[in-house]
Design an enzyme around this catalytic site. Structure first.
Site, PDB file in Angstrom:
ATOM      1  N   GLU A 165       9.527  -3.412  10.102  1.00 44.20           N
ATOM      2  CA  GLU A 165       9.881  -2.360   9.607  1.00 44.20           C
ATOM      3  C   GLU A 165      10.721  -1.395  10.398  1.00 44.20           C
ATOM      4  O   GLU A 165       9.996  -0.803  11.754  1.00 44.20           O
ATOM      5  CB  GLU A 165       8.924  -1.787   8.786  1.00 44.20           C
ATOM      6  N   ASP A 213       0.849  -1.155   0.146  1.00 42.49           N
ATOM      7  CA  ASP A 213       0.024   0.137  -0.170  1.00 42.49           C
ATOM      8  C   ASP A 213       0.952   1.314   0.017  1.00 42.49           C
ATOM      9  O   ASP A 213       0.355   2.536  -0.168  1.00 42.49           O
ATOM     10  CB  ASP A 213      -0.867   0.118   1.170  1.00 42.49           C
ATOM     11  N   SER A 214       2.097   1.024  -0.137  1.00 40.22           N
ATOM     12  CA  SER A 214       3.122   2.080  -0.271  1.00 40.22           C
ATOM     13  C   SER A 214       2.979   2.783  -1.479  1.00 40.22           C
ATOM     14  O   SER A 214       3.139   3.919  -1.880  1.00 40.22           O
ATOM     15  CB  SER A 214       4.444   1.737  -0.336  1.00 40.22           C
ATOM     16  N   LYS A 231      -0.128  -9.599   3.716  1.00 39.16           N
ATOM     17  CA  LYS A 231       0.428  -8.971   4.849  1.00 39.16           C
ATOM     18  C   LYS A 231      -0.296  -7.703   5.469  1.00 39.16           C
ATOM     19  O   LYS A 231      -1.368  -6.950   4.657  1.00 39.16           O
ATOM     20  CB  LYS A 231       1.572  -8.206   4.277  1.00 39.16           C
ATOM     21  N   GLU A 266      -0.408  -4.931   8.839  1.00 45.53           N
ATOM     22  CA  GLU A 266       0.122  -4.106   9.821  1.00 45.53           C
ATOM     23  C   GLU A 266      -0.693  -4.568  11.091  1.00 45.53           C
ATOM     24  O   GLU A 266      -1.926  -4.455  11.338  1.00 45.53           O
ATOM     25  CB  GLU A 266      -0.200  -2.638   9.473  1.00 45.53           C
ATOM     26  N   ASP A 271      -0.888  -6.753  -0.068  1.00 49.47           N
ATOM     27  CA  ASP A 271      -0.673  -5.642   1.453  1.00 49.47           C
ATOM     28  C   ASP A 271      -2.400  -5.459   1.688  1.00 49.47           C
ATOM     29  O   ASP A 271      -2.715  -4.974   0.852  1.00 49.47           O
ATOM     30  CB  ASP A 271      -0.224  -4.479   1.163  1.00 49.47           C
TER      31      ASP A 271
END
Ligand code: KIV
Length: 278
Positions: A187, A49-50, A118, A120, A88
């Site tokens: 991270e 999602d960057s 993935k 968070e 993500d």
């Protein structure tokens, strides 16, 4: 570098870990990047999602629609059929509750051909990770700096920089492993914190600015290639200056049009012979 001749799967990445061979992961949001990455031997691609910041120009990663992530993950899978492909989980789904996350994970897997998702994760996400794992979805728990909690670009700060915070990180890592996470991603944490996590769990640990102890490493491809609009974080090896190459090619194009050098005869279509003769 561990080569692969078959499709990379979780078993392969676990084997890399057990044989102390490091694996390489990059972000990819498009087909040509995926083709290049697989040809270069990159083992895993993350449709991160960057992209919200990197290709959509938002100040943070929160405004990425799931539908767009799925479309781009499909394009990446078409370009890199053999990599371990990770989707993500966007904020849109994370903030809509566990059922929304599970539905999104199934779309990443079944529509886009992702091998894993993935997330968070914070401590309270262990139940969600357990549900995903029971549903047969390989899940990567992202710990340390979690960009979805950062609203503006100067909020990106290293995490787990004292003993107490490292102990908390290790506890979170163990909790995620027990819940069924297939891998962890750390991270922006000090090398010592990552070493403590690697020593505490048996699943592969991917580092993103987390020092050498991690089993694999990921960075944002645009940062690696010098192709982003923002300065890359200090942990990124900037190995090309694509931004400069692209800018200078575009400037040359503008110049060629202005001077009439382009289009030349080599760029023109010719008439069919019969038409030309008449
Ligand atoms: O979205 C992303 O690209 C990421 C990586 C930086 C780990 O989460």
């Amino acid at each position: 570098m561990p080569a692969y001749s078959n499709r990379v799967d979780l078993a392969f990445l676990r084997q890399c870990k057990s044989q102390r061979r490091k694996f390489a992961m990059l972000t990819a949001y498009d087909h040509p990047t995926a083709v290049a990455a697989q040809a270069a031997g990159v083992h895993s691609l993350l449709v991160g999602d960057s992209m919200g910041a990197v290709i959509l120009g938002h100040p943070n990663t929160r405004s990425v629609p799931l539908a767009l992530m799925i479309t781009l993950a499909e394009a990446v899978r078409r370009g890199a059929p053999d990599v371990y492909l990770v989707g993500d989980m966007p904020f849109e789904s994370m903030s809509a509750g566990n059922e929304a996350v599970i539905r999104a994970a199934l779309r990443f897997r079944d529509d886009a051909g992702c091998d894993a998702v993935k997330l968070e994760t914070a401590a309270q996400h262990d139940a969600l990770v357990a549900k995903l794992s029971r549903a047969g979805i390989e899940t990567i728990a992202h710990l340390g700096l979690r960009p979805q909690s950062v609203l503006n670009p100067d909020g990106y700060k290293a995490q787990a920089r004292d003993e107490g915070a490292v102990a908390e990180l290790v506890a979170d890592a163990r909790r995620m492993e027990s819940a069924g996470a297939a891998m962890l991603l750390l991270e922006a944490v000090p090398a010592e914190a990552a070493s403590a996590v690697v020593a505490a769990v048996s699943v592969p640990v991917i580092g993103c600015g987390a020092g050498p102890a991690c089993d694999g490493h990921v960075v944002v491809t645009h940062d690696l290639l010098g192709w982003g609009a923002t300065r890359p974080p200090r942990f990124v090896p900037v190995l090309a200056s694509l931004g400069e190459t692209v800018r200078s090619a575009m400037a040359e194009y503008v110049q060629q049009i202005a001077t009439g050098t382009y289009p030349g005869p080599e760029h023109a279509y010719s008439m069919r012979a019969a038409v030309a003769a008449s």
